[in-house]
Enzyme design. Structure first.
Site, PDB file in Angstrom:
ATOM      1  CE  LYS A   1      14.520  30.693  22.339  1.00 28.13           C
ATOM      2  NZ  LYS A   1      13.527  30.545  23.452  1.00 28.13           N
TER       3      LYS A   1
ATOM      4  CE1 TYR B   1      11.238  25.963  21.517  1.00 31.00           C
ATOM      5  CE2 TYR B   1      11.064  27.329  19.558  1.00 31.00           C
ATOM      6  CZ  TYR B   1      11.651  27.047  20.785  1.00 31.00           C
ATOM      7  OH  TYR B   1      12.650  27.871  21.272  1.00 31.00           O
TER       8      TYR B   1
ATOM      9  CG  HIS C   1      16.753  26.349  21.909  1.00 34.60           C
ATOM     10  ND1 HIS C   1      15.737  25.694  22.551  1.00 34.60           N
ATOM     11  CD2 HIS C   1      17.525  25.381  21.348  1.00 34.60           C
ATOM     12  CE1 HIS C   1      15.895  24.372  22.370  1.00 34.60           C
ATOM     13  NE2 HIS C   1      16.973  24.165  21.642  1.00 34.60           N
TER      14      HIS C   1
ATOM     15  CD  GLU D   1      16.543  20.814  20.353  1.00 37.90           C
ATOM     16  OE1 GLU D   1      17.497  21.526  20.721  1.00 37.90           O
ATOM     17  OE2 GLU D   1      15.531  20.598  21.050  1.00 37.90           O
TER      18      GLU D   1
ATOM     19  CG  ASN E   1      13.415  32.682  26.494  1.00 36.95           C
ATOM     20  OD1 ASN E   1      13.540  32.627  25.274  1.00 36.95           O
ATOM     21  ND2 ASN E   1      12.941  31.675  27.217  1.00 36.95           N
TER      22      ASN E   1
HETATM   23  P1  GTP Z   1      14.246  26.714  25.093  1.00 37.28           P
HETATM   24  O1  GTP Z   1      15.700  26.589  25.416  1.00 37.28           O
HETATM   25  O2  GTP Z   1      13.957  27.850  24.144  1.00 37.28           O
HETATM   26  O3  GTP Z   1      13.629  25.409  24.679  1.00 37.28           O
HETATM   27  O4  GTP Z   1      13.566  27.183  26.464  1.00 37.28           O
HETATM   28  P2  GTP Z   1      13.264  26.297  27.750  1.00 37.28           P
HETATM   29  O5  GTP Z   1      13.706  24.880  27.538  1.00 37.28           O
HETATM   30  O6  GTP Z   1      13.818  27.049  28.899  1.00 37.28           O
HETATM   31  O7  GTP Z   1      11.676  26.354  27.811  1.00 37.28           O
HETATM   32  P3  GTP Z   1      10.587  25.429  27.056  1.00 37.28           P
HETATM   33  O8  GTP Z   1      11.254  24.407  26.215  1.00 37.28           O
HETATM   34  O9  GTP Z   1       9.611  24.991  28.087  1.00 37.28           O
HETATM   35  O10 GTP Z   1       9.860  26.498  26.135  1.00 37.28           O
HETATM   36  C1  GTP Z   1      10.404  26.823  24.874  1.00 37.28           C
HETATM   37  C2  GTP Z   1      10.262  28.301  24.633  1.00 37.28           C
HETATM   38  O11 GTP Z   1       8.882  28.622  24.505  1.00 37.28           O
HETATM   39  C3  GTP Z   1      10.742  29.210  25.778  1.00 37.28           C
HETATM   40  O12 GTP Z   1      12.122  29.438  25.771  1.00 37.28           O
HETATM   41  C4  GTP Z   1       9.975  30.472  25.492  1.00 37.28           C
HETATM   42  O13 GTP Z   1      10.588  31.226  24.438  1.00 37.28           O
HETATM   43  C5  GTP Z   1       8.656  29.930  24.995  1.00 37.28           C
HETATM   44  N1  GTP Z   1       7.693  29.858  26.093  1.00 37.28           N
HETATM   45  C6  GTP Z   1       7.615  28.913  27.067  1.00 37.28           C
HETATM   46  N2  GTP Z   1       6.609  29.183  27.920  1.00 37.28           N
HETATM   47  C7  GTP Z   1       6.044  30.325  27.461  1.00 37.28           C
HETATM   48  C8  GTP Z   1       4.944  31.129  27.904  1.00 37.28           C
HETATM   49  O14 GTP Z   1       4.284  30.833  28.899  1.00 37.28           O
HETATM   50  N3  GTP Z   1       4.647  32.234  27.144  1.00 37.28           N
HETATM   51  C9  GTP Z   1       5.359  32.571  26.031  1.00 37.28           C
HETATM   52  N4  GTP Z   1       5.018  33.683  25.332  1.00 37.28           N
HETATM   53  N5  GTP Z   1       6.392  31.833  25.589  1.00 37.28           N
HETATM   54  C10 GTP Z   1       6.722  30.741  26.285  1.00 37.28           C
HETATM   55 MG    MG Z   2      13.160  23.755  25.832  1.00 33.38          MG
END
Ligand code: GTP
Ligand code: MG
Length: 149
Positions: free
Chosen positions: A9, A49, A115, A126, A112
């Site tokens: 990212k 997303y 991805h 994807e 974080n």
């Molecule tokens: P990805 O590998 O990036 O998809 O992450 P993930 O699978 O561990 O998490 P998820 O798919 O649930 O969420 C996608 C992304 O949205 C996360 O990696 C974060 O960058 C963002 N995100 C998720 N929850 C939050 C939140 O509560 N606050 C914020 N600011 N960002 C969030």
């Molecule tokens: Mg995810």
């Protein structure tokens, strides 16, 4: 074969973590089949997303992902989707184990660093979204017999 979409990212790129992150997947033994630096347009971020569209943080998430260049990668290997998620660590970096990418390099969910696809189906979906025809390369690493019996 199983494949996954891994993306460094904008914070990972800005912080100079590109080499470190690629190195972890290389050393593990997965095969890199696609790689590019890319400025993500708003529309692609929204499609990528789309499952999170209803979340309150969605606009911030789109702003984050489009805030600078990302590194798009396709990786291939047996069990690569789940294994890559383990190498990446928990969504909230404060919950991510030391030794994982998020555990070692991040402190906030909204920054974080990386991805990883959450299922083999989403891996294919994807890679199809982020790469054009011809950008994903099929090749045989010379070390293959040293990784798989
Ligand atoms: P990805 O590998 O990036 O998809 O992450 P993930 O699978 O561990 O998490 P998820 O798919 O649930 O969420 C996608 C992304 O949205 C996360 O990696 C974060 O960058 C963002 N995100 C998720 N929850 C939050 C939140 O509560 N606050 C914020 N600011 N960002 C969030
Ligand atoms: Mg995810």
């Amino acid at each position: 074969v199983e494949e996954t979409y891994i993306m460094i990212k904008p914070d990972g790129v800005q912080r100079g973590l590109v080499g470190e992150i690629i190195s972890r997947f290389e050393k593990k033994g997965f095969k890199l089949t696609g790689l590019k630096l890319f400025q993500c347009p708003q529309e692609l971020a929204e499609v990528h997303y789309e499952e999170l569209k209803s979340k309150s943080f969605f606009p911030k998430l789109i702003g984050y992902i489009t805030s600078g260049p990302v590194v798009c990668m396709a990786w291939e290997g047996v069990g690569v989707v789940a294994s890559a998620r383990k190498l990446i660590g928990s969504t909230n970096p404060l919950d991510a184990a030391p030794g994982t990418i998020r555990g070692d390099f991040a402190v906030q969910t909204g920054r974080n660093v990386v991805h990883g696809s959450d299922s083999p189906e989403n891996g294919k979906r994807e890679i199809g979204l982020w790469f054009k025809e011809g950008e994903v390369i099929q090749w045989t690493p010379a070390i293959a017999p040293w990784l798989k019996e």
